[in-house]
Design a protein around this motif. Structure first.
Motif, PDB file in Angstrom:
ATOM      1  N   THR B  42      -3.221   2.402   7.581  1.00  0.00           N
ATOM      2  CA  THR B  42      -2.675   3.282   6.540  1.00  0.00           C
ATOM      3  C   THR B  42      -2.614   2.582   5.189  1.00  0.00           C
ATOM      4  OG1 THR B  42      -0.431   2.605   7.065  1.00  0.00           O
ATOM      5  CG2 THR B  42      -1.253   4.592   8.160  1.00  0.00           C
ATOM      6  N   GLY B  43      -3.489   1.615   4.996  1.00  0.00           N
ATOM      7  CA  GLY B  43      -3.573   0.984   3.682  1.00  0.00           C
ATOM      8  C   GLY B  43      -4.274   1.911   2.698  1.00  0.00           C
ATOM      9  N   LEU B  44      -4.778   1.345   1.615  1.00  0.00           N
ATOM     10  CA  LEU B  44      -5.386   2.209   0.607  1.00  0.00           C
ATOM     11  C   LEU B  44      -6.554   2.999   1.175  1.00  0.00           C
ATOM     12  CD1 LEU B  44      -5.208   0.098  -2.637  1.00  0.00           C
ATOM     13  CD2 LEU B  44      -3.952   2.144  -2.040  1.00  0.00           C
ATOM     14  N   ALA B  45      -7.385   2.378   1.995  1.00  0.00           N
ATOM     15  CA  ALA B  45      -8.530   3.104   2.553  1.00  0.00           C
ATOM     16  C   ALA B  45      -8.062   4.132   3.576  1.00  0.00           C
ATOM     17  CB  ALA B  45      -9.521   2.127   3.172  1.00  0.00           C
ATOM     18  N   GLY B  46      -7.300   3.687   4.570  1.00  0.00           N
ATOM     19  CA  GLY B  46      -6.869   4.584   5.647  1.00  0.00           C
ATOM     20  C   GLY B  46      -5.924   5.668   5.158  1.00  0.00           C
ATOM     21  N   GLY B  47      -5.003   5.301   4.283  1.00  0.00           N
ATOM     22  CA  GLY B  47      -4.034   6.275   3.775  1.00  0.00           C
ATOM     23  C   GLY B  47      -4.707   7.346   2.940  1.00  0.00           C
ATOM     24  N   SER B  48      -5.606   6.915   2.041  1.00  0.00           N
ATOM     25  CA  SER B  48      -6.267   7.901   1.180  1.00  0.00           C
ATOM     26  C   SER B  48      -7.203   8.777   1.997  1.00  0.00           C
ATOM     27  CB  SER B  48      -7.017   7.201   0.036  1.00  0.00           C
ATOM     28  OG  SER B  48      -8.012   6.330   0.524  1.00  0.00           O
ATOM     29  N   ALA B  49      -7.847   8.188   3.016  1.00  0.00           N
ATOM     30  CA  ALA B  49      -8.738   8.985   3.872  1.00  0.00           C
ATOM     31  C   ALA B  49      -7.926  10.002   4.668  1.00  0.00           C
ATOM     32  CB  ALA B  49      -9.520   8.076   4.812  1.00  0.00           C
ATOM     33  N   ALA B  50      -6.839   9.551   5.271  1.00  0.00           N
ATOM     34  CA  ALA B  50      -6.026  10.454   6.095  1.00  0.00           C
ATOM     35  C   ALA B  50      -5.539  11.638   5.261  1.00  0.00           C
ATOM     36  CB  ALA B  50      -4.843   9.696   6.690  1.00  0.00           C
ATOM     37  N   ALA B  51      -5.038  11.340   4.063  1.00  0.00           N
ATOM     38  CA  ALA B  51      -4.516  12.411   3.213  1.00  0.00           C
ATOM     39  C   ALA B  51      -5.632  13.367   2.792  1.00  0.00           C
ATOM     40  CB  ALA B  51      -3.835  11.812   1.982  1.00  0.00           C
ATOM     41  N   SER B  52      -6.748  12.803   2.350  1.00  0.00           N
ATOM     42  CA  SER B  52      -7.827  13.664   1.848  1.00  0.00           C
ATOM     43  C   SER B  52      -8.433  14.513   2.963  1.00  0.00           C
ATOM     44  CB  SER B  52      -8.927  12.815   1.199  1.00  0.00           C
ATOM     45  OG  SER B  52      -8.379  12.044   0.156  1.00  0.00           O
ATOM     46  N   LEU B  53      -8.605  13.932   4.140  1.00  0.00           N
ATOM     47  CA  LEU B  53      -9.177  14.685   5.265  1.00  0.00           C
ATOM     48  C   LEU B  53      -8.225  15.802   5.686  1.00  0.00           C
ATOM     49  CD1 LEU B  53     -10.615  11.652   7.276  1.00  0.00           C
ATOM     50  CD2 LEU B  53     -11.964  13.425   6.116  1.00  0.00           C
ATOM     51  N   ALA B  54      -6.926  15.500   5.660  1.00  0.00           N
ATOM     52  CA  ALA B  54      -5.940  16.521   6.027  1.00  0.00           C
ATOM     53  C   ALA B  54      -5.921  17.656   4.998  1.00  0.00           C
ATOM     54  CB  ALA B  54      -4.559  15.883   6.143  1.00  0.00           C
ATOM     55  N   GLU B  55      -6.049  17.293   3.722  1.00  0.00           N
ATOM     56  CA  GLU B  55      -6.091  18.330   2.677  1.00  0.00           C
ATOM     57  C   GLU B  55      -7.273  19.256   2.897  1.00  0.00           C
ATOM     58  OE1 GLU B  55      -6.298  16.057  -0.934  1.00  0.00           O
ATOM     59  OE2 GLU B  55      -4.262  15.293  -0.698  1.00  0.00           O
ATOM     60  N   LEU B  56      -8.377  18.679   3.399  1.00  0.00           N
ATOM     61  CA  LEU B  56      -9.565  19.494   3.654  1.00  0.00           C
ATOM     62  C   LEU B  56      -9.379  20.431   4.842  1.00  0.00           C
ATOM     63  CD1 LEU B  56     -12.355  16.810   3.101  1.00  0.00           C
ATOM     64  CD2 LEU B  56     -12.000  18.871   1.734  1.00  0.00           C
ATOM     65  N   GLY B  57      -8.396  20.143   5.681  1.00  0.00           N
ATOM     66  CA  GLY B  57      -8.125  21.037   6.802  1.00  0.00           C
ATOM     67  C   GLY B  57      -8.335  20.433   8.170  1.00  0.00           C
ATOM     68  N   TYR B  58      -8.864  19.201   8.217  1.00  0.00           N
ATOM     69  CA  TYR B  58      -9.017  18.543   9.523  1.00  0.00           C
ATOM     70  C   TYR B  58      -7.645  18.190  10.081  1.00  0.00           C
ATOM     71  CZ  TYR B  58     -13.912  17.652   8.108  1.00  0.00           C
ATOM     72  OH  TYR B  58     -15.207  17.773   7.698  1.00  0.00           O
ATOM     73  N   ASN B  59      -7.581  18.028  11.413  1.00  0.00           N
ATOM     74  CA  ASN B  59      -6.348  17.539  12.042  1.00  0.00           C
ATOM     75  C   ASN B  59      -6.445  16.032  12.146  1.00  0.00           C
ATOM     76  OD1 ASN B  59      -5.591  20.290  12.672  1.00  0.00           O
ATOM     77  ND2 ASN B  59      -7.240  20.161  14.180  1.00  0.00           N
ATOM     78  N   VAL B  60      -5.574  15.349  11.441  1.00  0.00           N
ATOM     79  CA  VAL B  60      -5.671  13.892  11.369  1.00  0.00           C
ATOM     80  C   VAL B  60      -4.586  13.247  12.211  1.00  0.00           C
ATOM     81  CG1 VAL B  60      -5.564  11.893   9.818  1.00  0.00           C
ATOM     82  CG2 VAL B  60      -6.699  13.996   9.072  1.00  0.00           C
ATOM     83  N   LYS B  61      -4.988  12.234  12.967  1.00  0.00           N
ATOM     84  CA  LYS B  61      -4.013  11.406  13.671  1.00  0.00           C
ATOM     85  C   LYS B  61      -4.071  10.038  13.020  1.00  0.00           C
ATOM     86  CE  LYS B  61      -4.975  13.622  18.108  1.00  0.00           C
ATOM     87  NZ  LYS B  61      -5.348  13.395  19.506  1.00  0.00           N
ATOM     88  N   SER B  62      -2.950   9.615  12.468  1.00  0.00           N
ATOM     89  CA  SER B  62      -2.925   8.378  11.687  1.00  0.00           C
ATOM     90  C   SER B  62      -2.102   7.314  12.421  1.00  0.00           C
ATOM     91  CB  SER B  62      -2.307   8.693  10.319  1.00  0.00           C
ATOM     92  OG  SER B  62      -1.964   7.523   9.650  1.00  0.00           O
ATOM     93  N   PHE B  63      -2.648   6.106  12.491  1.00  0.00           N
ATOM     94  CA  PHE B  63      -2.012   5.027  13.263  1.00  0.00           C
ATOM     95  C   PHE B  63      -1.733   3.797  12.407  1.00  0.00           C
ATOM     96  CE2 PHE B  63      -4.299   7.695  16.132  1.00  0.00           C
ATOM     97  CZ  PHE B  63      -3.543   7.721  17.292  1.00  0.00           C
ATOM     98  N   CYS B  64      -0.558   3.202  12.583  1.00  0.00           N
ATOM     99  CA  CYS B  64      -0.326   1.909  11.951  1.00  0.00           C
ATOM    100  C   CYS B  64       0.587   1.083  12.851  1.00  0.00           C
ATOM    101  CB  CYS B  64       0.289   2.061  10.561  1.00  0.00           C
ATOM    102  SG  CYS B  64       1.898   2.842  10.510  1.00  0.00           S
ATOM    103  N   TYR B  65       0.462  -0.240  12.758  1.00  0.00           N
ATOM    104  CA  TYR B  65       1.298  -1.099  13.604  1.00  0.00           C
ATOM    105  C   TYR B  65       2.681  -1.296  12.997  1.00  0.00           C
ATOM    106  CZ  TYR B  65       0.265  -5.190  10.587  1.00  0.00           C
ATOM    107  OH  TYR B  65       0.158  -6.059   9.530  1.00  0.00           O
ATOM    108  N   GLN B  66       2.793  -1.062  11.671  1.00  0.00           N
ATOM    109  CA  GLN B  66       4.093  -1.233  11.025  1.00  0.00           C
ATOM    110  C   GLN B  66       5.011  -0.045  11.347  1.00  0.00           C
ATOM    111  OE1 GLN B  66       1.106  -1.085   9.496  1.00  0.00           O
ATOM    112  NE2 GLN B  66       0.784  -2.865   8.187  1.00  0.00           N
ATOM    113  N   ASP B  67       6.255  -0.128  10.891  1.00  0.00           N
ATOM    114  CA  ASP B  67       7.169   0.990  11.176  1.00  0.00           C
ATOM    115  C   ASP B  67       6.942   2.161  10.231  1.00  0.00           C
ATOM    116  OD1 ASP B  67       8.292  -0.258   8.938  1.00  0.00           O
ATOM    117  OD2 ASP B  67      10.349   0.197   9.544  1.00  0.00           O
ATOM    118  N   SER B  68       6.190   1.930   9.158  1.00  0.00           N
ATOM    119  CA  SER B  68       5.900   3.015   8.222  1.00  0.00           C
ATOM    120  C   SER B  68       4.549   2.755   7.556  1.00  0.00           C
ATOM    121  CB  SER B  68       7.000   3.075   7.153  1.00  0.00           C
ATOM    122  OG  SER B  68       6.557   3.823   6.037  1.00  0.00           O
TER     123      SER B  68
END
Lengths: 253, 646
Positions: B42-68
């Motif tokens: 969920t860094g800059l690449a993963g976070g921006s991808a997850a958000a943009s893909l979700a905005e497009l309408g895909y169902n995104v499952k986002s994973f990170c090892y941190q608590d947030s």
């Protein structure tokens, strides 16, 4: 950087197997700690010893170890992030402690941050508050050209001051009411100071504050303890901004 | 199996991305709603991808090892983000940013990819401003810029010394909006443990819930790896403690090629190592080189006095100081690229001019700037960095010069991807630092944030549609199938076996030893003999690890040592591949410096005739030597020259 050695220190640490179990304090002794070591490096050394002795090491959250990710957060000798100002736990160094000292280490204590193991707590309530409105509604691709939005440097600076919150939770841990006011106010102030954030400013204040209450955080204690312990120096004047946004939103309704 | 082809579109470089976008397939809105995408990180690449893909309408499952998601290590990037806006009217352009990046990367990156990144760089700034990122402003309210190493224009946008934090909080906020919308399902405190491939396509991942220890199966129509870089193979680096190679390593073992593993960046301005107990290194932003001057004493006797704390740095008069970067590189001075600045520091220290007790430090001095422009201005620009320095070292950098030394900071190598950012496994993508694509053999400052966000906001959301358009008939991925079961069983086996050993050494013991081998023999300068030794030493250490490791605790509870053990086991394999890659590359380029291949002045000497290729490694099994595949690099728009910053 005059290195000194602490020949002996005593650590009184909160141990708790998991969220369901009951916690207790255990005491450990550690020898020959460099005063140039960081607090968490001291914890690493403790854990190395515990592992070799067959004792379960102490679990604590940490990641960047440079004061910006907001992962770490220990309550040390009664203070969030320990006996130094404007820092996170990972930036605390052993030079702040004296020879022979007893150091009491606890997790954040707040109803909304349940302990999940030893010194680790669950802070997902902070994420949930952000999801309630801590954003500007803008889809990727629909932004206007950057320099068409002019922002006077003073507003940008005020926004930046508030935006530097790292979400560590020290404000909640320091507050006798376990209030998340400073955390919410930081985000509200950041976005309310920018023209891009204005259209949703009132809605944001109401929704985030409502979510904060729902999640069991207490009301503002007005003691300013949060500001004192905030590693990023977020000012309690942000709380005034939050109150203003909140009140004027309610008047509008 | 996907073919090993870069898939760079035909046509002039300025038209490639535009034409490609026009020609690739698009998924309709109602079909997007049926498609699931996994994003790991969920860094800059993963976070921006997850958000943009979700905005497009895909169902995104986002994973990170941190608590947030907000804690991903992009948050620690300090100095800034490049964009070819030309707001300073200093004759910047997309082409110039492209050219600087290719040159800075020592001509070891793909022209088409780099040009595309430069092309979308302006959109990134627009997007981030719209999200409320509080960039620094001029008095008139327009955006401010600063300059960075390796370039002659000011194109770096910044938010004090916390640019990465502010950009990440921007993508995190965009994610939060989609989490609230129900389009992103967030899985925090999860660790990816394997990729699941069905009929040759990526169809899901196996994770461990870091709270309960539960092993979970997650299916999706496509998988995106955005897990960052692998600097922590050196143990001491500027990365977060949890940063790891594991997802990238898992997909390598499942068939995704690993490109240029030996390209690691040494950052010149880090706080020097201070003790054996040290757990990580702290970076001081490169932007400090704008206003700070780097020096060591001219005379060795002064250096020795400094090493024994007999004199203070300010006791050394101006004429007895050697501003070696300004001396050696008059046109770029203190702003030479990172690899050049790092090697120059090492050269001075190796020659005996180091300024602290270990002899491994040089000065970064702000006295002249403070005198000229006042403390307030420096404080405004770098206040948080100065504070950080003082907290760590107990030295006030407003009064005494900072001490700095190079440290591992970033890895240019990573998963090989084609122009669409797809790996050699269909349906599997790699973005951000996890891939190899844009920085060649050396990354320029303020370009990591640019690349991560370019991939996540503006490239992947288009290119992934081209693959998913053919998957619209594929129903939800059923995880109750053999492939998932096999992957899960293999993971359980490995977890159990590491717990069973109960040997006599902790994970850190092995990780530190690996780091020492890597730093000594696969670090800032390398040679054939050392690399061959490193391969043998790492193999021996790996065997020892699997015999003598002690992991406490249990499988079904929070167990940080278990997590560390898994990551270190993967680093112990990666280290060997890095050495192998460094060994095959009989040239020096960017961050890869082979002592046998240098110019008379000691600068890196490339061999374009024989080594102008991307080295992509294919995994061949545990006891076999991996196979090297070469993607030849064509340069149509930039003329290859020996890099000079003189």
């Amino acid at each position: 950087m005059a290195e000194k050695i602490l020949r002996k220190i005593k650590l009184k640490i909160w141990r708790q197997e998991n969220a369901q179990s009951k916690g207790y304090f255990d005491t450990y002794e550690l020898e020959n700690i460099s005063t140039d070591a960081s607090f968490l490096e001291m914890m690493d050394l403790l854990n190395e010893h515990l592992i070799m002795e067959g004792i379960d090491p102490v679990a604590f959250d940490h990641d960047c170890r440079e004061g910006i990710c907001g992962s770490c957060g220990l309550f040390i000798n009664g203070r969030a992030h320990g006996p130094d100002n404007d820092i996170t736990t990972c930036q605390l160094h052993m030079r702040k402690f004296r020879e022979g000292a007893t150091i009491v280490i606890e997790p954040w204590r707040a109803k909304s941050f349940p302990v999940i193991k030893d010194l680790m707590v669950d802070r997902s309530a902070f994420d949930i508050i952000q999801q309630a409105g801590g954003f500007i509604t803008i889809n990727t691709g629909s932004a206007v050209v950057a320099n068409t939005i002019l922002i006077d440097p003073k507003s940008a600076e005020t926004a930046m001051d508030a935006a530097s919150c790292i979400g560590c939770g020290a404000c909640v841990a320091a507050c006798k009411n376990s209030s998340a006011m400073l955390f919410v106010a930081a985000k509200v102030t950041h976005l309310a100071n920018l023209p891009q954030g204005k259209p949703e400013a009132k809605k944001r204040a109401i929704q985030m504050a409502k979510k904060m209450d729902e999640l069991g955080f207490g009301g503002c204690s007005n003691t300013g303890a949060c500001e004192v312990e905030c590693p990023k120096n977020i000012s309690i004047s942000t709380i005034a901004t939050l109150n203003r946004e909140y009140l004027s939103a309610n008047v509008d309704q | 199996m996907q073919t090993f082809e870069s898939k760079i579109p035909d046509g002039p470089i300025k038209e490639k991305w535009k034409k490609h976008k026009e020609s690739i397939k698009v998924v309709s809105p109602n079909n997007k709603m049926k498609l699931d995408i996994i994003v790991v990180g969920t860094g800059l690449a993963g976070g921006s991808a997850a958000a943009s893909l979700a905005e497009l309408g895909y169902n995104v499952k986002s994973f990170c090892y941190q608590d947030s998601p907000r804690r991903a290590h992009s948050i620690a990037a300090q100095g800034g983000i490049n964009a070819a806006k030309n707001y300073q009217n200093d004759n910047d352009s997309v082409f110039r940013l492209f050219y600087d990046t290719i040159k800075g990367g020592d001509y070891r990156s793909r022209e088409a990819n780099v040009f595309r990144m430069a092309e979308v760089s302006g959109n990134i700034i627009d997007q981030c401003v719209a999200q409320g990122v509080p960039f620094a402003r001029e008095y008139g309210g327009t955006l401010a810029n600063r300059s960075f190493g390796g370039v002659l224009v000011s194109r770096t946008f910044y938010a004090r010394g916390q640019t990465g934090q502010q950009l990440l909080l921007g993508s995190y906020a965009a994610m939060n909006r989609q989490i609230a919308n129900g389009k992103i399902q967030l899985y925090a405190r999860r660790e990816m443990l394997d990729l699941v491939v069905i009929d040759g396509k990526a169809k899901g991942i196996i994770t461990r819930n870091l709270i309960t220890g539960e092993i979970e199966r997650h299916g999706a129509h496509a998988v995106v790896i955005a897990s960052g870089g692998y600097s922590n193979v050196f143990y001491l680096s500027t990365n977060a403690m949890g940063s790891n190679v594991s997802p990238v390593w898992q997909i390598y073992k499942k068939g995704a090629f690993f490109a240029n593993p030996s390209y690691a960046q040494i950052h010149p301005t880090c706080i020097p190592v201070h003790g054996e107990y040290q757990s990580k290194l702290t970076l001081m932003s490169e932007s400090l080189r704008n206003d700070g001057r780097i020096w060591v004493p001219k005379e060795k006797v002064d250096a020795i006095k400094l090493q024994f704390s007999e004199i203070k740095p300010n006791d050394i008069p101006e004429e007895k100081r050697d501003y070696y970067l300004e001396r050696r590189y008059p046109s770029y001075g203190n702003l030479v690229p990172r690899d050049v600045a790092s090697r120059a520091a090492k050269e001075r220290c190796d020659a005996g001019f180091g300024v602290n007790s270990s002899g491994k430090a040089v000065f970064l001095d702000f006295a002249a700037t403070i005198k000229e422009r006042g403390k307030e201005e420096i404080e405004k620009k770098y206040g948080n960095l100065f504070q950080m320095y003082q907290k760590i070292t107990d030295v006030n950098p407003y009064e005494e010069p900072m001490m700095i030394y190079p440290a591992i900071h970033y890895t240019m190598g990573g998963t090989w991807v084609d122009y669409n950012l797809m790996t050699t496994i269909p349906g599997l993508y790699a973005i951000g630092e996890a891939n190899f694509s844009d920085h060649g053999a050396n990354r320029l400052g303020a370009s990591a944030l640019m690349q991560g966000l370019a991939d996540g906001y503006f490239i992947l959301p288009y290119t992934i549609g081209n693959y998913l358009a053919d998957e619209i008939q594929t129903p939800k991925i059923n995880t109750n199938v053999k492939e998932f079961e096999d992957a899960e069983n293999a993971i359980m086996e490995r977890l159990k076996s590491v717990m069973l050993i109960q040997g006599s050494k902790t994970v850190d013991y092995f990780h530190k030893r690996l780091g020492q081998i890597m730093w000594d023999k696969v670090g800032m300068s390398r040679n054939e003999k050392g690399l061959k030794e490193a391969i043998e030493e790492i193999r021996t250490l790996r065997k020892e690890f699997w015999k003598d490791i002690r992991v406490p605790g249990s499988l079904n509870n929070i167990n940080p040592e278990l997590e560390k053990a898994g990551k270190t086991a993967d680093f112990l394999e990666l280290g060997e591949l890095m050495a192998r890659d460094a060994l095959q590359r009989n040239e020096s380029c960017g961050g890869h410096y082979r002592e046998e291949f240098t110019t008379e002045e000691g600068e890196a000497k490339r061999d374009d005739e024989n080594y102008s290729f991307v080295g992509a490694w294919e995994y061949k099994g545990e006891d076999s030597v991996p196979e090297l595949h070469k993607e030849h690099l064509e340069f149509e728009y930039v003329k290859l020259t020996q890099r000079s910053y003189k």
